[in-house]
Design a protein around this motif. Structure first.
Motif, PDB file in Angstrom:
ATOM      1  N   GLY A 144       0.812  -1.219   0.000  1.00  0.00           N
ATOM      2  CA  GLY A 144       0.000   0.000   0.000  1.00  0.00           C
ATOM      3  C   GLY A 144       0.840   1.262   0.000  1.00  0.00           C
ATOM      4  N   THR A 145       1.869   1.306   0.840  1.00  0.00           N
ATOM      5  CA  THR A 145       2.720   2.504   0.862  1.00  0.00           C
ATOM      6  C   THR A 145       3.548   2.615  -0.408  1.00  0.00           C
ATOM      7  OG1 THR A 145       4.379   1.273   2.155  1.00  0.00           O
ATOM      8  CG2 THR A 145       2.814   2.649   3.374  1.00  0.00           C
ATOM      9  N   ASP A 146       3.930   1.463  -0.993  1.00  0.00           N
ATOM     10  CA  ASP A 146       4.637   1.509  -2.280  1.00  0.00           C
ATOM     11  C   ASP A 146       3.743   2.129  -3.352  1.00  0.00           C
ATOM     12  OD1 ASP A 146       6.900   0.390  -1.206  1.00  0.00           O
ATOM     13  OD2 ASP A 146       6.552  -1.629  -2.005  1.00  0.00           O
ATOM     14  N   TRP A 147       2.456   1.780  -3.322  1.00  0.00           N
ATOM     15  CA  TRP A 147       1.514   2.364  -4.288  1.00  0.00           C
ATOM     16  C   TRP A 147       1.409   3.869  -4.070  1.00  0.00           C
ATOM     17  CZ3 TRP A 147      -2.884   5.277  -4.243  1.00  0.00           C
ATOM     18  CH2 TRP A 147      -3.618   5.338  -5.442  1.00  0.00           C
ATOM     19  N   LEU A 148       1.318   4.295  -2.812  1.00  0.00           N
ATOM     20  CA  LEU A 148       1.240   5.726  -2.525  1.00  0.00           C
ATOM     21  C   LEU A 148       2.482   6.455  -3.038  1.00  0.00           C
ATOM     22  CD1 LEU A 148      -0.258   5.700   1.092  1.00  0.00           C
ATOM     23  CD2 LEU A 148      -1.383   6.557  -0.977  1.00  0.00           C
ATOM     24  N   ARG A 149       3.646   5.888  -2.796  1.00  0.00           N
ATOM     25  CA  ARG A 149       4.878   6.546  -3.238  1.00  0.00           C
ATOM     26  C   ARG A 149       4.970   6.583  -4.762  1.00  0.00           C
ATOM     27  NH1 ARG A 149       9.391   3.745   0.564  1.00  0.00           N
ATOM     28  NH2 ARG A 149      10.743   5.306  -0.430  1.00  0.00           N
ATOM     29  N   ALA A 150       4.463   5.527  -5.404  1.00  0.00           N
ATOM     30  CA  ALA A 150       4.513   5.486  -6.867  1.00  0.00           C
ATOM     31  C   ALA A 150       3.555   6.488  -7.493  1.00  0.00           C
ATOM     32  CB  ALA A 150       4.177   4.079  -7.365  1.00  0.00           C
ATOM     33  N   ASN A 151       2.523   6.888  -6.760  1.00  0.00           N
ATOM     34  CA  ASN A 151       1.517   7.793  -7.305  1.00  0.00           C
ATOM     35  C   ASN A 151       1.601   9.199  -6.724  1.00  0.00           C
ATOM     36  OD1 ASN A 151      -0.541   6.219  -9.163  1.00  0.00           O
ATOM     37  ND2 ASN A 151       0.036   4.810  -7.510  1.00  0.00           N
ATOM     38  N   GLN A 152       2.686   9.495  -6.036  1.00  0.00           N
ATOM     39  CA  GLN A 152       2.924  10.861  -5.587  1.00  0.00           C
ATOM     40  C   GLN A 152       3.383  11.705  -6.776  1.00  0.00           C
ATOM     41  OE1 GLN A 152       6.138  11.233  -2.768  1.00  0.00           O
ATOM     42  NE2 GLN A 152       5.501  13.270  -2.066  1.00  0.00           N
ATOM     43  N   THR A 153       2.870  12.911  -6.898  1.00  0.00           N
ATOM     44  CA  THR A 153       3.248  13.772  -8.013  1.00  0.00           C
ATOM     45  C   THR A 153       4.586  14.460  -7.718  1.00  0.00           C
ATOM     46  OG1 THR A 153       2.080  15.679  -7.117  1.00  0.00           O
ATOM     47  CG2 THR A 153       0.817  14.186  -8.521  1.00  0.00           C
ATOM     48  N   VAL A 154       5.181  15.047  -8.729  1.00  0.00           N
ATOM     49  CA  VAL A 154       6.479  15.695  -8.542  1.00  0.00           C
ATOM     50  C   VAL A 154       6.378  16.912  -7.640  1.00  0.00           C
ATOM     51  CG1 VAL A 154       7.474  14.863 -10.699  1.00  0.00           C
ATOM     52  CG2 VAL A 154       6.161  17.016 -10.675  1.00  0.00           C
TER      53      VAL A 154
END
Length: 474
Positions: A144-154
């Protein structure tokens, strides 16, 4: 000792109960559910969630399309805090909602494929916090946290759904999840982008704003339009900027009121420093609570400015997490006096998300969720989902009653409980009935004696007075 207010209330209740004794029974058994703290007598006879089209492991009876994962996660966090061990079906349902890439949608029908574009950062953030609280789900949490980090914008923010502009609420919830999982938002950033805390700061109004807006958060900046503070964004951002997550268990307490931004004479245009963010937000929210009678008002464009229970509850959580429990107490007490309708009287009965939020709020404010304004929130939440494995540990000093007792001890949050009032009212009603009966007997005896005396007088008069016609013939 009974006060005058209690005696008056008890007497009134007794009178009402005595009068109601001759009234016909209510045809609708669910009418009793309008009494705070009581479970609807029809709850056990209502259709099962499966029969109503809602998965058996899910809390709540309403359509889960937009809030299934959200409400399930909140319910599991709140119940775990209260040492209620949920049914395996409830936890399994949440785990099964996770997609292969680690994110959660708002809801997906069992067996349906995940659509990446519909995965939801809010649902994912809340599910991560729930699984961290429950423990033993490290793999799902990491995904779940990997998904959040992957979908954080620049720019350091998060959007509700991937590929759309970031917003303050979604960014704040993602920060909560990172903190719950033991990650540092100050160093969490997309490659070449800003940190999560920097992204959150981009929504906060600083020294360039009018004095009455400084410290607040906007939902999303709108190019070419003046900034508009958003109460829910400010309330949810406070918990994140204070370094907190659910459940709120901090014991820090600041004696001073929250400090507003110290702005120089010449207005600056830089973002609010993270070190000042929580204090500035807390100061703005405290001012809004004071102006609104200890509750926040809806500020949705076009909507009436009515009480906003959700943002008020989140403001309590954020204020407690930032060390300002004194400033949170008025709003917590307002929720205790007014929150039952929000939690339990929706079109689908108990709203598990609202009820769980109030449970978390009550405990953060050191109030009793088993008797929150007379309502046993824990029992309401338990009854809205699958039967739990176990309730609180025996002898739990934090619980005045184990789940099952609708009303708990009086004088804990809001005067005296409805159960106490009804019991005294019944006694007063019974006593009133006995007194009425004795009074009637005395009046009947007095009437008999008067009649006998009158008869004797009439006989004496008849012997000495001339005969008279009956009165109706005169």
């Amino acid at each position: 000792m009974l006060t005058a207010a209690r005696l008056g209330a008890a007497a009134l209740t007794g009178a009402l109960l005595a009068g109601a004794a001759a009234a016909p029974a209510l045809a609708d058994p669910s009418a009793e559910a309008s009494v705070p703290g009581t479970a609807s007598p029809s709850a056990s006879a209502s259709p099962s969630p499966t029969a109503a089209g809602v998965p058996a492991g899910l809390y709540g009876k309403g359509d889960p399309q937009y809030d299934g994962v959200w409400r399930q996660s909140l319910a599991l966090i709140a119940l775990h805090q209260e040492r209620v061990e949920p049914a395996e079906a409830a936890v399994t349902w949440l785990l099964d909602q996770q997609c292969e890439d680690g994110g959660w949608p708002s809801y997906r029908v069992e067996g349906a494929a995940c659509t990446p574009a519909t995965e939801d950062s809010n649902a994912t953030s809340m599910a991560v916090q729930a699984l961290v609280a429950l423990g033993d789900h490290r793999q799902a949490v990491t995904r779940g946290t990997d998904w959040l980090r992957a979908n954080q914008t620049v720019d350091g923010t998060w959007a509700y759904n991937p590929g759309t502009p970031g917003d303050a609420n979604s960014t704040a919830l993602a920060v909560n999840a990172l903190l719950a999982a033991g990650l540092d938002p100050a160093t969490t950033a997309a490659q070449g982008g800003q940190s999560a805390y920097a992204g959150l700061a981009s929504f906060q109004l600083g020294c360039w704003s009018p004095a009455e807006q400084r410290g607040a958060f906007v939902y999303q900046p709108v190019t070419g339009a003046p900034a508009a503070p958003n109460t829910l964004a400010a309330a949810q951002a406070l918990l994140a900027s204070a370094g907190g997550h659910l459940p709120v268990t901090t014991t820090d307490r600041k004696d001073a009121a929250p400090k507003a931004l110290d702005c120089p004479t010449t207005q600056g245009d830089g973002p609010v420093a993270h070190a000042d963010s929580a204090e500035a937000d807390a100061a703005w929210l405290t001012g809004r609570l004071t102006a609104g009678g200890q509750r926040l008002l809806l500020d949705t464009p076009g909507a009436a400015a009515t009480a906003d229970f959700n943002s008020t509850a989140w403001s309590v959580l954020g204020l407690v997490a930032s060390g300002h429990s004194a400033e949170a107490s008025g709003a917590a007490n307002w929720l205790a006096g007014n929150g039952y309708a929000w939690a339990a009287q929706g079109k689908n009965g108990v709203d598990p998300a609202a009820t769980a939020t109030l449970v978390l709020t009550a405990r953060a404010a050191k109030l009793d969720p088993y008797n929150f304004g007379g309502a046993n929130l824990v029992q309401l939440l338990v009854d809205s989902g699958p039967k739990p494995k176990a309730g609180p540990a025996a002898g739990d000093p934090q619980a005045t009653r184990a789940p099952g007792a609708a009303i708990t001890e009086p004088d804990e949050n809001s005067g005296f409980s409805a159960g106490w009032l009804i019991a005294v009212g019944l006694l007063v009603g019974i006593g009133a009935g006995i007194l009425l009966s004795l009074n009637r007997r005395r009046n009947a005896a007095a009437a008999t004696s008067a009649a006998a005396a009158a008869s004797a007088d009439a006989a004496t008069s008849a012997d000495s007075a001339p005969e008279e016609k009956p009165e109706q013939d005169r």
